[in-house]
Write a protein that holds these residues in place. Structure first.
Motif, PDB file in Angstrom:
ATOM      1  N   ASP A  10       0.875  -1.175   0.000  1.00  0.00           N
ATOM      2  CA  ASP A  10       0.000   0.000   0.000  1.00  0.00           C
ATOM      3  C   ASP A  10       0.911   1.224   0.000  1.00  0.00           C
ATOM      4  N   GLU A  11       1.125   1.794  -1.182  1.00  0.00           N
ATOM      5  CA  GLU A  11       2.047   2.926  -1.290  1.00  0.00           C
ATOM      6  C   GLU A  11       1.335   4.275  -1.230  1.00  0.00           C
ATOM      7  N   SER A  12       0.049   4.263  -0.891  1.00  0.00           N
ATOM      8  CA  SER A  12      -0.710   5.513  -0.841  1.00  0.00           C
ATOM      9  C   SER A  12      -0.160   6.468   0.219  1.00  0.00           C
ATOM     10  N   PHE A  13       0.382   5.919   1.301  1.00  0.00           N
ATOM     11  CA  PHE A  13       0.906   6.767   2.375  1.00  0.00           C
ATOM     12  C   PHE A  13       2.187   7.478   1.935  1.00  0.00           C
ATOM     13  N   ALA A  14       3.039   6.763   1.210  1.00  0.00           N
ATOM     14  CA  ALA A  14       4.272   7.382   0.707  1.00  0.00           C
ATOM     15  C   ALA A  14       3.947   8.443  -0.342  1.00  0.00           C
TER      16      ALA A  14
END
Length: 353
Positions: A341-345
């Motif tokens: 889940d790269e949405s936070f980065a």
């Protein structure tokens, strides 16, 4: 008589006025006290930090964005009180799986295995963009094939170093499960073990690499060589030093997760924009036992090992899957959407623009 009545009236008025004034003053004092108390409560509420725990298998320079965030107070800026605990065991991921830690620092191959098995885990951030390990043979060993039946330092069974060593053994046509004996030892013990013959080869992180070269050992497999990196991994990128957590915790606590990743992103930006000397000064207290810190930081900087944004590349994920399959951890590639889940980065980068 009239004068006395007037005087008495004036006295009564003055007393009454004084009483009213006193009452007004006390009321004002109560209001101010209430306001002050309310302000103090609001300030206390604003300064209260959310406590979370992060587990690490060892204190390693390759997770530097996390350590920079701790040293520079970025976690506090994001409202977090972060405790990083070293878990030296064959499965340092256990605290996260047991809900004893919110996030963990590790390698991605074992997380691939967890996801394939249906376990509640996912990756949320990478601290590195390229594979950082090198491989050294003992001074009396001339080739990898000479390692048959010998002891090799390969870290713990589910780690990225073990996957790396196994791939080197396999590339020489040997059986990585039966032809060598794997041991797991601290960096501080490796050189003595090589000298005594207790081990015949070892993987090397940037810290250990610098020590081995200084001790007169030559690099057998130099992953810093971009052609070697491409040949061995079939990719120019490999996001290996990662942050993971339980998917259910991340979904239930997006604000905490975002705060943690945003602090790591700030740490990564600091590393990118600071000199080796500045970074060493910042991290020195957290690496008090590391005599080769400056060399390790210099190697990471010069070889662009640290990630600047924490995002995983498609080619890197494919390489990670291949390494995990070659190591026998997974049978089929894990889909990037199920693994990361790269949405936070992505959001962390957007917030700093």
């Amino acid at each position: 008589m009239k004068k006395r009545l007037v005087a008495l009236g004036l006295a009564v008025c003055m007393v009454a006025a004084g009483a009213v004034g006193c009452g007004t003053k006390k009321t004002e004092e109560k209001v101010e006290t209430a306001k002050s108390s309310s302000t103090q409560k609001e300030e206390k509420k604003e300064t209260e930090l959310t406590k979370i725990s992060v587990c690490e298998p060892t204190r390693g320079i390759l997770w530097a964005p996390v350590y920079a965030a701790e040293a520079l107070g970025y976690f506090e800026e994001e409202g977090l009180d972060v405790e990083i605990t070293t878990v030296q065991s064959d499965m340092p991921t256990a605290p996260v799986l047991a809900n004893e830690a919110q996030f963990g620092l590790y390698g991605p191959e074992m997380i691939c295995k967890f996801v394939e098995e249906g376990q509640d885990t996912e990756l949320i951030y990478t601290c590195t963009d390229t594979y950082p390990y090198s491989f050294f043979l003992g001074k009396d060993v001339t080739s990898v094939k000479d390692l048959k039946g010998k002891n090799v330092n390969g870290a713990d069974s589910g780690s990225s170093p073990r996957a790396f060593v196994r791939s080197i053994i396999s590339n020489e046509g040997m059986d990585p499960d039966n032809d060598v004996n794997y041991v797991n030892m601290k960096n501080s013990a490796v050189i003595a073990a090589l000298e005594s013959g207790e081990i015949s080869a070892t993987y090397a992180s940037p810290e250990l690499r610098a020590q081995l070269i200084e001790a007169g050992y030559e690099v057998s497999v130099d992953i810093y060589d971009k052609e070697v990196h491409k040949e061995l991994l079939d990719s120019e990128s490999y996001e290996m030093y990662i942050v993971f957590g339980k998917k259910s915790y991340i979904e239930q606590n997006p604000e905490i997760t975002q705060a943690f990743v945003s602090a790591c992103y700030k740490g990564a930006q600091y590393l990118e924009n600071s000199s080796t000397e500045e970074i060493v000064k910042t991290l020195k207290e957290l690496f008090a036992e590391n005599d080769m810190l400056e060399n390790a930081v210099k190697e990471c900087k010069e070889n662009s090992i640290w990630s600047t944004d924490g995002i995983f590349s498609d080619n890197g994920v494919q390489a990670i899957n291949r390494m995990a399959m070659d190591s026998g951890l997974i049978k089929e590639p894990v889909d990037k959407g199920d693994l990361i889940d790269e949405s936070f980065a992505v959001k962390a980068a957007e917030e700093t623009k």
